[in-house]
Design an enzyme around this catalytic site. Structure first.
Site, PDB file in Angstrom:
ATOM      1  N   CYS A 113     -15.268  -9.434   5.428  1.00 41.92           N
ATOM      2  CA  CYS A 113     -15.762  -8.601   4.288  1.00 41.92           C
ATOM      3  C   CYS A 113     -16.980  -9.152   3.618  1.00 41.92           C
ATOM      4  O   CYS A 113     -17.535  -8.253   2.913  1.00 41.92           O
ATOM      5  CB  CYS A 113     -14.757  -8.530   3.144  1.00 41.92           C
ATOM      6  SG  CYS A 113     -13.094  -7.724   3.695  1.00 41.92           S
ATOM      7  N   HIS A 253     -17.259  -5.464  -3.284  1.00 44.25           N
ATOM      8  CA  HIS A 253     -16.248  -5.387  -2.060  1.00 44.25           C
ATOM      9  C   HIS A 253     -14.996  -4.763  -2.818  1.00 44.25           C
ATOM     10  O   HIS A 253     -14.377  -5.443  -3.568  1.00 44.25           O
ATOM     11  CB  HIS A 253     -16.074  -6.555  -1.203  1.00 44.25           C
ATOM     12  CG  HIS A 253     -14.855  -6.381  -0.197  1.00 44.25           C
ATOM     13  ND1 HIS A 253     -15.280  -5.540   0.706  1.00 44.25           N
ATOM     14  CD2 HIS A 253     -13.704  -6.829  -0.111  1.00 44.25           C
ATOM     15  CE1 HIS A 253     -14.191  -5.697   1.385  1.00 44.25           C
ATOM     16  NE2 HIS A 253     -13.159  -6.260   1.175  1.00 44.25           N
ATOM     17  N   ASN A 283      -9.658  -0.520   2.376  1.00 41.01           N
ATOM     18  CA  ASN A 283     -10.768  -1.576   2.838  1.00 41.01           C
ATOM     19  C   ASN A 283     -11.441  -1.398   4.042  1.00 41.01           C
ATOM     20  O   ASN A 283     -10.712  -1.490   4.992  1.00 41.01           O
ATOM     21  CB  ASN A 283      -9.517  -2.695   2.697  1.00 41.01           C
ATOM     22  CG  ASN A 283     -10.613  -3.955   2.707  1.00 41.01           C
ATOM     23  OD1 ASN A 283     -12.042  -4.018   2.978  1.00 41.01           O
ATOM     24  ND2 ASN A 283     -10.089  -5.153   2.452  1.00 41.01           N
TER      25      ASN A 283
HETATM   26  N1  ACO Z   1       5.111   0.102   1.013  1.00 40.82           N
HETATM   27  C1  ACO Z   1       6.015  -0.238   0.398  1.00 40.82           C
HETATM   28  N2  ACO Z   1       6.371  -1.438  -0.005  1.00 40.82           N
HETATM   29  C2  ACO Z   1       5.412  -2.645   0.589  1.00 40.82           C
HETATM   30  C3  ACO Z   1       4.617  -2.307   1.418  1.00 40.82           C
HETATM   31  C4  ACO Z   1       4.156  -0.933   1.694  1.00 40.82           C
HETATM   32  N3  ACO Z   1       3.035  -0.752   2.324  1.00 40.82           N
HETATM   33  N4  ACO Z   1       3.766  -3.304   1.756  1.00 40.82           N
HETATM   34  C5  ACO Z   1       4.425  -4.361   1.057  1.00 40.82           C
HETATM   35  N5  ACO Z   1       5.755  -3.808   0.394  1.00 40.82           N
HETATM   36  C6  ACO Z   1       6.711  -4.385  -0.437  1.00 40.82           C
HETATM   37  C7  ACO Z   1       6.841  -6.096  -0.075  1.00 40.82           C
HETATM   38  O1  ACO Z   1       7.609  -6.009   1.264  1.00 40.82           O
HETATM   39  C8  ACO Z   1       7.381  -6.810  -1.051  1.00 40.82           C
HETATM   40  O2  ACO Z   1       8.559  -6.448  -1.117  1.00 40.82           O
HETATM   41  P1  ACO Z   1      10.066  -7.606  -1.533  1.00 40.82           P
HETATM   42  O3  ACO Z   1       9.501  -7.715  -3.060  1.00 40.82           O
HETATM   43  O4  ACO Z   1      11.311  -6.743  -1.284  1.00 40.82           O
HETATM   44  O5  ACO Z   1       9.557  -8.720  -0.424  1.00 40.82           O
HETATM   45  C9  ACO Z   1       6.864  -5.904  -2.364  1.00 40.82           C
HETATM   46  O6  ACO Z   1       6.479  -4.699  -1.610  1.00 40.82           O
HETATM   47  C10 ACO Z   1       5.862  -6.674  -3.129  1.00 40.82           C
HETATM   48  O7  ACO Z   1       4.917  -7.341  -2.485  1.00 40.82           O
HETATM   49  P2  ACO Z   1       3.716  -8.144  -3.015  1.00 40.82           P
HETATM   50  O8  ACO Z   1       3.206  -8.890  -1.782  1.00 40.82           O
HETATM   51  O9  ACO Z   1       4.241  -8.803  -4.182  1.00 40.82           O
HETATM   52  O10 ACO Z   1       2.893  -6.901  -3.484  1.00 40.82           O
HETATM   53  P3  ACO Z   1       1.392  -7.183  -4.139  1.00 40.82           P
HETATM   54  O11 ACO Z   1       1.502  -6.497  -5.411  1.00 40.82           O
HETATM   55  O12 ACO Z   1       1.121  -8.604  -4.223  1.00 40.82           O
HETATM   56  O13 ACO Z   1       0.296  -6.360  -3.348  1.00 40.82           O
HETATM   57  C11 ACO Z   1      -1.145  -6.435  -1.632  1.00 40.82           C
HETATM   58  C12 ACO Z   1       0.238  -6.553  -2.085  1.00 40.82           C
HETATM   59  C13 ACO Z   1      -1.592  -5.017  -1.777  1.00 40.82           C
HETATM   60  C14 ACO Z   1      -1.417  -6.740  -0.236  1.00 40.82           C
HETATM   61  C15 ACO Z   1      -2.284  -7.467  -2.649  1.00 40.82           C
HETATM   62  O14 ACO Z   1      -1.532  -8.589  -2.690  1.00 40.82           O
HETATM   63  C16 ACO Z   1      -3.488  -7.429  -2.062  1.00 40.82           C
HETATM   64  O15 ACO Z   1      -4.277  -6.595  -2.272  1.00 40.82           O
HETATM   65  N6  ACO Z   1      -4.028  -8.628  -1.378  1.00 40.82           N
HETATM   66  C17 ACO Z   1      -5.465  -8.890  -1.308  1.00 40.82           C
HETATM   67  C18 ACO Z   1      -5.455  -8.541   0.316  1.00 40.82           C
HETATM   68  C19 ACO Z   1      -6.659  -8.217   0.674  1.00 40.82           C
HETATM   69  O16 ACO Z   1      -7.723  -7.998   0.007  1.00 40.82           O
HETATM   70  N7  ACO Z   1      -6.936  -8.334   2.139  1.00 40.82           N
HETATM   71  C20 ACO Z   1      -8.308  -8.219   2.709  1.00 40.82           C
HETATM   72  C21 ACO Z   1      -9.164  -9.122   2.443  1.00 40.82           C
HETATM   73  S1  ACO Z   1     -10.912  -8.571   3.266  1.00 40.82           S
HETATM   74  C22 ACO Z   1     -11.138  -9.131   4.717  1.00 40.82           C
HETATM   75  O17 ACO Z   1     -11.817  -9.899   4.858  1.00 40.82           O
HETATM   76  C23 ACO Z   1     -10.280  -8.602   5.832  1.00 40.82           C
END
Ligand code: ACO
Length: 326
Positions: A113, A253, A283
């Site tokens: 990114c 970003h 993203n």
């Molecule tokens: N739909 C429904 N439920 C979901 C989904 C979905 N798509 N995805 C995850 N869940 C569930 C999980 O299983 C979890 O359930 P559990 O508690 O029963 O285990 C629950 O939702 C909560 O999951 P969390 O991981 O706590 O959710 P969080 O609020 O942290 O959000 C997210 C997750 C969106 C991935 C967030 O952490 C995030 O955006 N992180 C940054 C990711 C990122 O930026 N990645 C790319 C970087 S860029 C690059 O260089 C490629």
């Protein structure tokens, strides 16, 4: 100030749109969860026969139209991508073939990114030497082909698209006021594509275990992204001797709306000054900043003389920030 100027911007999004409601029909997820946790409502998805280099080509044509320059005026091309056409040659080489601009140097940058900001820094340096007049920098991604569509934790987050800029020498007031890049490879395993390279060559096992797709620890990335974008943006503001009040537009970003909002809150930047597109594109790693910049440029949100602040963060980890006087 480094005397460079972005003389044109362009972007391209594949026409097909996949909404959260479409995803509800494919997996155990909901529009409510995706919207609340990420701010994403929909994303563009490339056709099976489209490669990342095709998006580079389309966004390059748009950037050229925006400048009045022609393909023959481009002296070098840099493509930032985390979803290349092939491991080698570079996506830039495939795009060069399609654009029919032989002989000029072209290469890819792998900084996820942050790749576009890395590319902009290199393009600026090439132009500053005086040996290159117009350097094209493109961020392009087809993430839909490298995510695991049975992993709802990752596949809902990403989208496809490309954004290009042309960097030339500036004779006026425009220029790069400050820039900063960084990386920390010790955190590489928090976000990566495990198989397909020399660490873990492709095999039946890697395919069965879906190791050729994005693997990430979302919560860890979330925390690092906010802290690092804040720190990088503050550094460049200090280096340029500017405050938030001197900034006309902030283009971060866009991986998650909550990351953008938390970064803005910590930096005391209002959301009015922040250009947000994540709700409609998701993203789009290396393409996120140039896509957003192109939209801001075309909608008249940027005027000559404005100070624009960029901040990025991605796999590696890699990061960076810049202040550009438009
Ligand atoms: N739909 C429904 N439920 C979901 C989904 C979905 N798509 N995805 C995850 N869940 C569930 C999980 O299983 C979890 O359930 P559990 O508690 O029963 O285990 C629950 O939702 C909560 O999951 P969390 O991981 O706590 O959710 P969080 O609020 O942290 O959000 C997210 C997750 C969106 C991935 C967030 O952490 C995030 O955006 N992180 C940054 C990711 C990122 O930026 N990645 C790319 C970087 S860029 C690059 O260089 C490629």
């Amino acid at each position: 100030m480094r005397p460079i100027k972005i003389v044109g911007t362009g972007s391209y999004l594949p026409p097909k749109v996949l909404t959260n409601f479409d995803l509800e029909k494919l997996m155990d997820t909901s529009d409510e969860w995706i919207t609340e946790r990420t701010g994403i409502k929909e994303r563009h998805i490339a056709d099976p026969d489209t490669a990342t280099s095709d998006l580079v080509v389309e966004s390059t044509y748009k950037a050229l139209e925006n400048t009045g320059l022609e393909l023959k005026d481009i002296d070098a091309m840099i493509v930032a991508t985390a979803s290349p056409d092939t491991i080698y040659p570079s996506t830039a080489c495939w795009a060069q073939k399609k654009l029919k601009i032989p002989k000029i140097p072209v290469f890819d940058i792998s900084a996820a990114c942050s790749g576009f900001l890395y590319g902009l820094e290199i393009a600026s340096s090439l132009v500053e030497t005086g040996r290159y007049r117009n350097v094209l920098v493109c961020g392009a991604e087809i993430m839909s082909k490298i995510v695991n569509w049975s992993d709802r934790n990752t596949c809902v987050l990403f989208g496809d698209g490309a954004g290009s800029v042309i960097v030339s020498a500036s004779e006026g007031d425009s220029g790069m006021l400050a820039s900063y890049l960084g990386a920390d490879g010790s955190l590489a395993e928090l976000l990566y594509q495990p198989a397909g390279g020399t660490q873990m060559p492709a095999s039946q096992e890697t395919i069965d275990k879906k190791l050729h797709s994005v693997h990430m620890q979302g919560r860890e990335i979330f925390k690092h992204a906010i802290r690092t974008m804040e720190d990088s943006a503050k550094r460049v503001l200090k280096e340029a001797d500017l405050t938030i009040d001197d900034i006309a537009l902030f283009i971060p970003h866009q991986a998650n709306l909550r990351i953008v909002e938390a970064t803005c809150e910590r930096m005391c930047i209002s959301m009015d000054k922040t250009y947000v597109v994540i709700h409609k594109y998701g993203n789009v790693p290396a393409a996120s900043i140039p896509l957003t910049l192109d939209e801001a440029n075309r909608t008249g949100r940027i005027k000559r003389g404005d100070n624009i602040l960029f901040a990025g963060f991605g796999a590696g980890f890699t990061w960076g920030a810049m202040v550009l006087k438009w």
